[in-house]
Design a protein around this motif. Structure first.
Motif, short mmCIF file in Angstrom:
data_model
loop_
_atom_site.label_atom_id
_atom_site.label_comp_id
_atom_site.label_asym_id
_atom_site.label_seq_id
_atom_site.Cartn_x
_atom_site.Cartn_y
_atom_site.Cartn_z
N ASP A 31 0.67 -1.03 0.02
CA ASP A 31 -0.18 -0.13 0.07
C ASP A 31 0.77 1.29 -0.17
OD1 ASP A 31 -1.81 2.14 0.72
OD2 ASP A 31 -2.85 0.89 1.98
N ALA A 32 0.93 1.98 -1.22
CA ALA A 32 1.88 3.12 -1.15
C ALA A 32 1.49 4.17 -0.33
CB ALA A 32 1.61 3.82 -2.69
N ALA A 33 0.22 4.36 -0.03
CA ALA A 33 -0.08 5.36 1.08
C ALA A 33 0.27 4.99 2.44
CB ALA A 33 -1.70 5.83 0.97
N ALA A 34 0.22 3.79 2.59
CA ALA A 34 0.54 3.42 3.96
C ALA A 34 2.00 3.46 4.34
CB ALA A 34 0.13 1.70 4.17
N MET A 35 2.73 3.11 3.29
CA MET A 35 4.29 3.23 3.50
C MET A 35 4.70 4.69 3.18
SD MET A 35 5.56 0.61 3.90
CE MET A 35 7.23 1.26 3.97
N ALA A 36 4.05 5.38 2.71
CA ALA A 36 4.43 6.99 2.87
C ALA A 36 4.10 7.46 4.25
CB ALA A 36 3.66 7.72 1.75
N GLY A 37 3.12 7.05 4.96
CA GLY A 37 2.77 7.25 6.13
C GLY A 37 3.60 6.77 7.23
N ALA A 38 4.29 5.66 6.89
CA ALA A 38 5.30 4.94 7.80
C ALA A 38 6.66 5.81 7.67
CB ALA A 38 5.54 3.61 7.37
N VAL A 39 6.91 6.27 6.69
CA VAL A 39 8.19 6.90 6.48
C VAL A 39 7.97 8.24 7.09
CG1 VAL A 39 9.52 8.29 4.79
CG2 VAL A 39 8.88 5.77 4.34
N GLU A 40 6.85 8.92 6.96
CA GLU A 40 6.50 10.33 7.68
C GLU A 40 6.42 10.17 9.08
OE1 GLU A 40 6.53 13.36 6.32
OE2 GLU A 40 6.39 12.83 4.32
N HIS A 41 6.01 9.01 9.67
CA HIS A 41 5.81 9.06 10.98
C HIS A 41 7.34 8.79 11.65
CE1 HIS A 41 3.43 6.98 14.81
NE2 HIS A 41 4.38 7.66 15.01
N THR A 42 8.02 8.15 10.87
CA THR A 42 9.39 7.69 11.33
C THR A 42 10.31 9.07 11.43
OG1 THR A 42 9.55 5.28 10.19
CG2 THR A 42 11.82 6.61 10.49
N VAL A 43 10.11 9.81 10.39
CA VAL A 43 10.81 11.15 10.36
C VAL A 43 10.37 11.91 11.43
CG1 VAL A 43 11.59 13.08 8.99
CG2 VAL A 43 11.56 10.90 7.99
N GLN A 44 9.00 11.99 11.64
CA GLN A 44 8.55 13.01 12.42
C GLN A 44 9.08 12.77 13.76
OE1 GLN A 44 4.46 13.48 11.92
NE2 GLN A 44 4.63 14.31 9.93
N THR A 45 8.84 11.19 14.25
CA THR A 45 9.19 10.95 15.67
C THR A 45 10.55 10.77 15.70
OG1 THR A 45 7.01 9.36 15.35
CG2 THR A 45 8.62 9.04 17.16
N LEU A 46 11.43 10.42 14.88
CA LEU A 46 12.88 10.05 15.18
C LEU A 46 13.83 11.15 14.57
CD1 LEU A 46 12.99 6.24 14.76
CD2 LEU A 46 12.59 7.70 16.76
N GLY A 47 13.15 12.02 13.75
CA GLY A 47 14.00 13.26 13.53
C GLY A 47 14.83 13.21 12.20
N ARG A 48 14.85 11.97 11.50
CA ARG A 48 15.82 11.90 10.36
C ARG A 48 15.62 10.38 9.69
NH1 ARG A 48 21.84 12.65 12.15
NH2 ARG A 48 22.00 11.79 10.18
N LEU A 49 16.28 10.28 8.42
CA LEU A 49 16.25 9.10 8.04
C LEU A 49 17.40 8.78 7.20
CD1 LEU A 49 14.63 6.20 7.59
CD2 LEU A 49 13.75 7.30 5.49
N ASP A 50 18.46 7.77 7.65
CA ASP A 50 19.60 7.51 7.14
C ASP A 50 19.92 6.17 6.34
OD1 ASP A 50 21.19 9.72 8.55
OD2 ASP A 50 20.03 8.84 10.08
N VAL A 51 18.96 5.26 6.75
CA VAL A 51 19.15 3.69 6.49
C VAL A 51 17.48 3.18 5.88
CG1 VAL A 51 19.74 1.36 6.86
CG2 VAL A 51 21.29 3.21 7.73
N VAL A 52 17.59 2.65 4.91
CA VAL A 52 16.17 2.10 4.74
C VAL A 52 16.66 0.52 4.17
CG1 VAL A 52 14.18 1.85 3.01
CG2 VAL A 52 15.22 4.15 3.67
N VAL A 53 16.00 -0.39 4.85
CA VAL A 53 16.18 -1.74 4.66
C VAL A 53 14.75 -2.30 4.02
CG1 VAL A 53 16.95 -4.00 5.09
CG2 VAL A 53 18.04 -1.89 6.11
N ALA A 54 14.57 -2.60 2.90
CA ALA A 54 13.25 -3.14 2.09
C ALA A 54 13.45 -4.68 2.26
CB ALA A 54 13.08 -2.71 0.74
N ASN A 55 12.81 -5.21 3.41
CA ASN A 55 12.84 -6.64 3.82
C ASN A 55 11.52 -7.37 3.25
OD1 ASN A 55 13.78 -9.09 5.40
ND2 ASN A 55 12.01 -8.45 6.35
N ALA A 56 10.61 -6.82 3.75
CA ALA A 56 9.20 -7.32 3.60
C ALA A 56 9.13 -8.17 2.40
CB ALA A 56 8.00 -6.46 3.99
N GLY A 57 8.47 -9.38 2.50
CA GLY A 57 8.16 -10.10 1.20
C GLY A 57 7.36 -11.40 1.93
#
Length: 244
Positions: free
Chosen positions: A65-91
């Motif tokens: 779900d593209a919208a759900a992932m956009a929300g997860a990224v936004e939540h990560t950045v808003q809560t933790l302040g930044r984003l340095d590493v992305v691991v696309a593991n789900a499968g």
């Protein structure tokens, strides 16, 4: 130690994903991770990380779900302040002939294994700083299919390997590395390292055992750390000689 860095791992509530969350937290990163259904398992991973004085945040999101992932990224950045590493593991994996496997199961593999990776990276890129790290978790079935019924799954993982090569070129000018890790047979919730299924799989390997999630997470740790800065566009097998 990578204190201060923030990582986002998709599908981090069990198996290889959970091992990656625990390892990156042990490396000093603050780690957000997604899960699709089992909140109890996700919260257990958060508790395990906290018990080692680490920090993890679980987020419910279907990577398809593209919208759900956009929300997860936004939540990560808003809560933790930044984003340095992305691991696309789900499968997800389904076995069966291309003519017998239900179309909806093939579509689900494409949605999660291919589109989900694209959704995750597209959502993350506006927040990922120069010098960031992207790792996808593929499968050696992209390179070798030793049994019948692996065509559709192998196709989805081969697509990810191709995506990584192109992204490495696109993002290289920003110093962002993009790599694909392809595990071979690896112990998980439904297959213990010393069970009959694992023992049967060793006939395909050069080593007399299957892998562990922790071994995969160690490779990911290297790729996203400072010593992995000159590795990009690579597909790295960690398979006990499955593809030897």
């Amino acid at each position: 130690m990578d204190g201060g860095k923030v990582a986002l791992v998709t599908g981090g509530s069990r198996g290889i994903g959970a091992a990656i969350v625990r390892r990156l937290a042990r490396d000093g990163m603050r780690v957000a991770f997604t899960y699709a259904t089992r909140r109890d398992r996700a919260e257990q991973v958060v508790s395990e990380v906290a018990a080692r004085q680490g920090h993890a945040l679980c987020l419910e999101a279907d990577t398809a779900d593209a919208a759900a992932m956009a929300g997860a990224v936004e939540h990560t950045v808003q809560t933790l302040g930044r984003l340095d590493v992305v691991v696309a593991n789900a499968g997800v994996a389904r076995a069966g002939g291309i003519d017998t496997l239900p179309a909806e199961e093939i579509d689900r593999m494409i949605d999660v294994n291919v589109r989900g990776v694209v959704h995750t990276i597209r959502a993350a890129l506006p927040h990922l700083g120069d010098g960031g790290r992207i790792v996808t978790i593929g499968s050696v079935n992209a390179a070798r299919a030793p049994f019948a019924g692996a065509a559709a799954y192998g196709m989805t993982k081969a697509a990810v390997a191709g995506l990584v090569r192109g992204l490495a070129r696109d993002l290289g000018p920003r110093g962002i590395t993009v790599n694909n890790v392809q595990p071979g047979p690896t112990a998980n919730d439904s297959m213990s390292a010393d069970g009959p299924a694992a023992q049967a799989m060793t006939k395909w390997l050069a080593l007399p055992r299957i892998g562990t999630p922790e071994e995969v997470s160690a490779l990911v740790s290297h790729l996203v750390g400072s010593e992995g800065a000159f590795i990009t566009g690579a597909t790295l097998a960690i398979d006990g000689g499955f593809t030897a």
